[in-house]
Design an enzyme around this catalytic site. Sequence first.
Site, PDB file in Angstrom:
ATOM      1  N   GLY A 153     -24.462   2.649  -3.878  1.00  0.00           N
ATOM      2  CA  GLY A 153     -25.356   3.158  -4.912  1.00  0.00           C
ATOM      3  C   GLY A 153     -24.791   4.318  -5.696  1.00  0.00           C
ATOM      4  O   GLY A 153     -25.417   4.792  -6.649  1.00  0.00           O
ATOM      5  N   LYS A 154     -23.595   4.784  -5.337  1.00  0.00           N
ATOM      6  CA  LYS A 154     -23.092   6.008  -5.961  1.00  0.00           C
ATOM      7  C   LYS A 154     -22.701   5.823  -7.425  1.00  0.00           C
ATOM      8  O   LYS A 154     -22.534   6.811  -8.141  1.00  0.00           O
ATOM      9  CB  LYS A 154     -21.923   6.575  -5.172  1.00  0.00           C
ATOM     10  CG  LYS A 154     -20.660   5.724  -5.154  1.00  0.00           C
ATOM     11  CD  LYS A 154     -19.600   6.370  -4.270  1.00  0.00           C
ATOM     12  CE  LYS A 154     -18.319   5.577  -4.220  1.00  0.00           C
ATOM     13  NZ  LYS A 154     -17.321   6.210  -3.320  1.00  0.00           N
TER      14      LYS A 154
ATOM     15  N   TYR B 120       0.821  -1.212   0.000  1.00  0.00           N
ATOM     16  CA  TYR B 120       0.000   0.000   0.000  1.00  0.00           C
ATOM     17  C   TYR B 120       0.856   1.263   0.000  1.00  0.00           C
ATOM     18  O   TYR B 120       1.956   1.266   0.532  1.00  0.00           O
ATOM     19  CB  TYR B 120      -0.908   0.024   1.224  1.00  0.00           C
ATOM     20  CG  TYR B 120      -1.906  -1.088   1.305  1.00  0.00           C
ATOM     21  CD1 TYR B 120      -2.235  -1.856   0.190  1.00  0.00           C
ATOM     22  CD2 TYR B 120      -2.538  -1.401   2.508  1.00  0.00           C
ATOM     23  CE1 TYR B 120      -3.159  -2.887   0.276  1.00  0.00           C
ATOM     24  CE2 TYR B 120      -3.464  -2.424   2.602  1.00  0.00           C
ATOM     25  CZ  TYR B 120      -3.768  -3.172   1.485  1.00  0.00           C
ATOM     26  OH  TYR B 120      -4.676  -4.193   1.581  1.00  0.00           O
TER      27      TYR B 120
ATOM     28  N   SER C  57     -13.555  -5.257   1.263  1.00  0.00           N
ATOM     29  CA  SER C  57     -14.485  -4.870   0.196  1.00  0.00           C
ATOM     30  C   SER C  57     -15.938  -5.133   0.590  1.00  0.00           C
ATOM     31  O   SER C  57     -16.746  -5.534  -0.240  1.00  0.00           O
ATOM     32  CB  SER C  57     -14.145  -5.606  -1.112  1.00  0.00           C
ATOM     33  OG  SER C  57     -14.596  -4.886  -2.232  1.00  0.00           O
TER      34      SER C  57
END
Length: 348
Positions: A245-246, A53, A236
């Site tokens: 929903g975006k 990361y 996730s």
Amino acid sequence: MKYRPLGRTGLEVSTICLGTMTYGQQNTEAEGHAQMDAALERGINFFDTAELYSIPPKPETQGSTERIIGSWFKARGTRDKVILATKVCGLSQMTWFRDDGAPARPTRGQIREAVEKSLVRLQTDYIDLYQLHWPGRPVALFGANPTRWESAPGEETPIAETLDAFGELVKEGKIRHVGLSNESAWGTMTFLHEAERRGGPRVASVQNAYNLLNRTYETALAEVSLRENVGLLAYSALGQGYLTGKYQKGALPEGSRTALFQRASRYQVPGAEEAIEDYLTIARDAGLDPSQMAIAFCLTRDFMTSVIIGATTMEQLAMDIGAVDVTLSPEVLARIDAVHQLRGNPCP
């Protein structure tokens, strides 16, 4: 906040784990520090990172997330308040992790080098949970419990070698416990068998994708978790934000991960949008925030140890942590299972 046992380690971890992979690209050091402050205040005692990361992986940002966590430990004096999990790379052609420029492999030498570098970046002398980020053998679908097996011959590092390397580091006190990630039922059981046969450290957890669009963990690994005390650390849980929903109807919010990095092909497959809409409808009918419903559903699973959340804003972080206070009714759970029966796992 609630807490659950981490395998047979004797540690109790918060049911919400703070994921940190955005620190160093989407989030600044100051923003990362603010998120960790807020998480600790809400009772989260479990943080997850990786040598890979921040995400997406780049040579110039590799290790940045661990460095930000390390600077927070130093500034706040909070190391003893956190159960810290990080990861070493599995089989990969990425060459920027090791000093000799070799492709990443979970071999004895590479694991030792990775641990030493992580300890420096994290400004600590021990890691609570050290995880193999993905297998050291060729596997289909990044090792994420594929629903269809594809033969993938090629180079691999023996599981016994990886386990022996972990064992040496446990004896030295540099890592306390070990875990897996993006692993299959066969791989998990093989690690357990080798640990018993060779006297190595026992796997405490498996960190795999699990959400309303991908419940493949239930097909084999759930039984391993329950019978062997190797709980799931679910990543996730929001399907890279798709379960909020975006992204419905082709929306692409500015600053979102999909808009920035175009790394969401897993959730842009036939059937995904319809399944998401069904789950959004359940949340609307029940008066629930869809993000909280999705996380709360994961927390109802008896094989779940902790759900890893990731946020780029403090508002998102507060909303996601708030899922611990959400109780899903039997009616909502029945409707979720009905959609799953109809839609299956569109995004494994």
